[in-house]
Motif scaffolding. Structure first.
Motif, PDB file in Angstrom:
ATOM      1  N   VAL A  16       0.645  -1.047   0.060  1.00  0.00           N
ATOM      2  CA  VAL A  16      -0.119   0.044  -0.250  1.00  0.00           C
ATOM      3  C   VAL A  16       0.800   1.250   0.187  1.00  0.00           C
ATOM      4  O   VAL A  16       0.876   2.200  -0.755  1.00  0.00           O
ATOM      5  CB  VAL A  16      -0.927  -0.100   1.183  1.00  0.00           C
ATOM      6  N   ALA A  17       1.807   1.339   1.026  1.00  0.00           N
ATOM      7  CA  ALA A  17       2.960   2.457   1.024  1.00  0.00           C
ATOM      8  C   ALA A  17       3.463   2.553  -0.720  1.00  0.00           C
ATOM      9  O   ALA A  17       3.502   3.780  -0.717  1.00  0.00           O
ATOM     10  CB  ALA A  17       3.767   2.318   1.870  1.00  0.00           C
ATOM     11  N   LYS A  18       4.077   1.775  -1.086  1.00  0.00           N
ATOM     12  CA  LYS A  18       4.531   1.554  -2.323  1.00  0.00           C
ATOM     13  C   LYS A  18       3.819   2.307  -3.495  1.00  0.00           C
ATOM     14  O   LYS A  18       4.136   3.020  -4.170  1.00  0.00           O
ATOM     15  CB  LYS A  18       5.274   0.404  -2.554  1.00  0.00           C
ATOM     16  N   MET A  19       2.360   1.638  -3.429  1.00  0.00           N
ATOM     17  CA  MET A  19       1.518   2.197  -4.525  1.00  0.00           C
ATOM     18  C   MET A  19       1.205   3.533  -4.251  1.00  0.00           C
ATOM     19  O   MET A  19       0.997   4.299  -5.344  1.00  0.00           O
ATOM     20  CB  MET A  19       0.267   1.018  -4.558  1.00  0.00           C
ATOM     21  N   ASN A  20       1.087   3.862  -3.004  1.00  0.00           N
ATOM     22  CA  ASN A  20       0.663   5.440  -2.542  1.00  0.00           C
ATOM     23  C   ASN A  20       1.983   6.172  -3.101  1.00  0.00           C
ATOM     24  O   ASN A  20       1.420   7.553  -3.593  1.00  0.00           O
ATOM     25  CB  ASN A  20       0.106   5.529  -1.405  1.00  0.00           C
ATOM     26  N   ALA A  21       3.124   5.738  -2.894  1.00  0.00           N
ATOM     27  CA  ALA A  21       4.112   6.533  -3.160  1.00  0.00           C
ATOM     28  C   ALA A  21       4.158   7.125  -4.556  1.00  0.00           C
ATOM     29  O   ALA A  21       4.870   8.180  -5.027  1.00  0.00           O
ATOM     30  CB  ALA A  21       5.368   5.927  -2.894  1.00  0.00           C
ATOM     31  N   ARG A  22       3.642   6.270  -5.570  1.00  0.00           N
ATOM     32  CA  ARG A  22       3.385   6.536  -7.125  1.00  0.00           C
ATOM     33  C   ARG A  22       2.838   7.654  -7.377  1.00  0.00           C
ATOM     34  O   ARG A  22       3.026   8.349  -8.354  1.00  0.00           O
ATOM     35  CB  ARG A  22       3.055   5.326  -7.926  1.00  0.00           C
ATOM     36  N   GLY A  23       1.973   8.123  -6.503  1.00  0.00           N
ATOM     37  CA  GLY A  23       1.105   9.484  -6.680  1.00  0.00           C
ATOM     38  C   GLY A  23       0.180   9.269  -7.806  1.00  0.00           C
ATOM     39  O   GLY A  23       0.146  10.402  -8.660  1.00  0.00           O
ATOM     40  N   VAL A  24      -0.442   8.282  -8.087  1.00  0.00           N
ATOM     41  CA  VAL A  24      -1.140   8.231  -9.517  1.00  0.00           C
ATOM     42  C   VAL A  24      -2.720   9.085  -9.320  1.00  0.00           C
ATOM     43  O   VAL A  24      -3.184   8.710  -8.280  1.00  0.00           O
ATOM     44  CB  VAL A  24      -1.619   6.677  -9.768  1.00  0.00           C
ATOM     45  N   ALA A  25      -2.959  10.043 -10.026  1.00  0.00           N
ATOM     46  CA  ALA A  25      -4.032  10.893  -9.933  1.00  0.00           C
ATOM     47  C   ALA A  25      -5.212  10.254  -9.864  1.00  0.00           C
ATOM     48  O   ALA A  25      -5.453   9.191 -10.862  1.00  0.00           O
ATOM     49  CB  ALA A  25      -3.903  11.991 -11.052  1.00  0.00           C
ATOM     50  N   GLY A  26      -6.056  10.230  -9.051  1.00  0.00           N
ATOM     51  CA  GLY A  26      -7.254   9.514  -8.973  1.00  0.00           C
ATOM     52  C   GLY A  26      -7.230   8.064  -8.419  1.00  0.00           C
ATOM     53  O   GLY A  26      -8.443   7.502  -8.616  1.00  0.00           O
ATOM     54  N   VAL A  27      -6.249   7.619  -7.887  1.00  0.00           N
ATOM     55  CA  VAL A  27      -6.053   6.507  -7.461  1.00  0.00           C
ATOM     56  C   VAL A  27      -5.736   6.489  -6.060  1.00  0.00           C
ATOM     57  O   VAL A  27      -4.683   7.083  -5.867  1.00  0.00           O
ATOM     58  CB  VAL A  27      -5.184   5.491  -8.175  1.00  0.00           C
ATOM     59  N   THR A  28      -6.557   5.723  -5.022  1.00  0.00           N
ATOM     60  CA  THR A  28      -6.289   5.836  -3.676  1.00  0.00           C
ATOM     61  C   THR A  28      -6.289   4.310  -3.386  1.00  0.00           C
ATOM     62  O   THR A  28      -6.717   3.574  -3.727  1.00  0.00           O
ATOM     63  CB  THR A  28      -7.532   6.291  -2.892  1.00  0.00           C
ATOM     64  N   TYR A  29      -5.010   3.985  -2.641  1.00  0.00           N
ATOM     65  CA  TYR A  29      -4.807   2.607  -2.098  1.00  0.00           C
ATOM     66  C   TYR A  29      -4.978   2.519  -0.695  1.00  0.00           C
ATOM     67  O   TYR A  29      -4.551   3.350   0.047  1.00  0.00           O
ATOM     68  CB  TYR A  29      -3.073   2.322  -2.256  1.00  0.00           C
ATOM     69  N   ALA A  30      -5.760   1.742  -0.035  1.00  0.00           N
ATOM     70  CA  ALA A  30      -5.794   1.494   1.316  1.00  0.00           C
ATOM     71  C   ALA A  30      -5.371   0.167   1.997  1.00  0.00           C
ATOM     72  O   ALA A  30      -5.663  -0.809   1.372  1.00  0.00           O
ATOM     73  CB  ALA A  30      -7.515   1.607   1.762  1.00  0.00           C
TER      74      ALA A  30
END
Length: 165
Positions: A16-30
């Motif tokens: 989750v931390a790795k995916m959130n770090a990508r900062g893709v607009a409109g995408v939230t990881y929880a």
């Protein structure tokens, strides 16, 4: 199709931390357990499962059945019937997996919302787009569309079969 609000959940904090770090607009990881999600009822128009159901529907023993029934109930709970919400499952569709899905969605086995909702099923064999004509491991995509049933209405589940997209 343009999507501007995508939510993804995983139970591994590092992912989750790795995916959130990508900062893709409109995408939230929880970080979340998909058996006990904290999302509100009817909060999604589409829920996509790519292999999770296959991973927990190991066989038809009571422990496995309890787990996959809880999983399905959670996915359907967060799906909005008012928008004809869709539950999309990508699966190898072994016989026991298909039986479990039919039991839950068509026959109502262990489905707490069975009396209030109908689910139309579209089944698509993905062999032509995956180029696996000689493989025993052909994937299928099942799309269950959630519809509210009017009080006293007859159940009229629709089934559509396709061999390719």
């Amino acid at each position: 199709m343009s999507q501007t609000n995508v939510t993804s959940c995983d139970f591994v904090p590092e992912i989750v931390a790795k995916m959130n770090a990508r900062g893709v607009a409109g995408v939230t990881y929880a970080e979340m357990d998909f058996l006990n999600m904290t999302y509100a009822d009817a909060s999604f128009d589409v829920v996509i499962d790519k292999g999770s159901f296959d991973a927990i529907c190991l066989d038809d023993d009571p422990e496995s059945e309890q787990k996959y029934t809880k999983y399905l109930s959670e996915q359907i709970r967060v799906l909005d019937a008012a928008t004809s919400g869709k539950f999309v499952v990508v699966s190898l569709l072994q016989a026991h997996v298909f039986d479990a899905l039919l039991d839950y969605f068509v026959r109502g086995k262990n489905n707490p919302g069975f009396e209030g909702f109908a689910f139309d099923l579209q089944l698509i064999k993905l062999d032509k787009i995956c180029d696996v004509q000689d493989s025993k491991f052909v994937s299928f995509m099942l799309v269950f569309t959630k519809r509210a049933l009017a009080a006293g209405a007859a159940r009229d589940t629709k089934l559509s079969l396709k061999t390719a997209l």
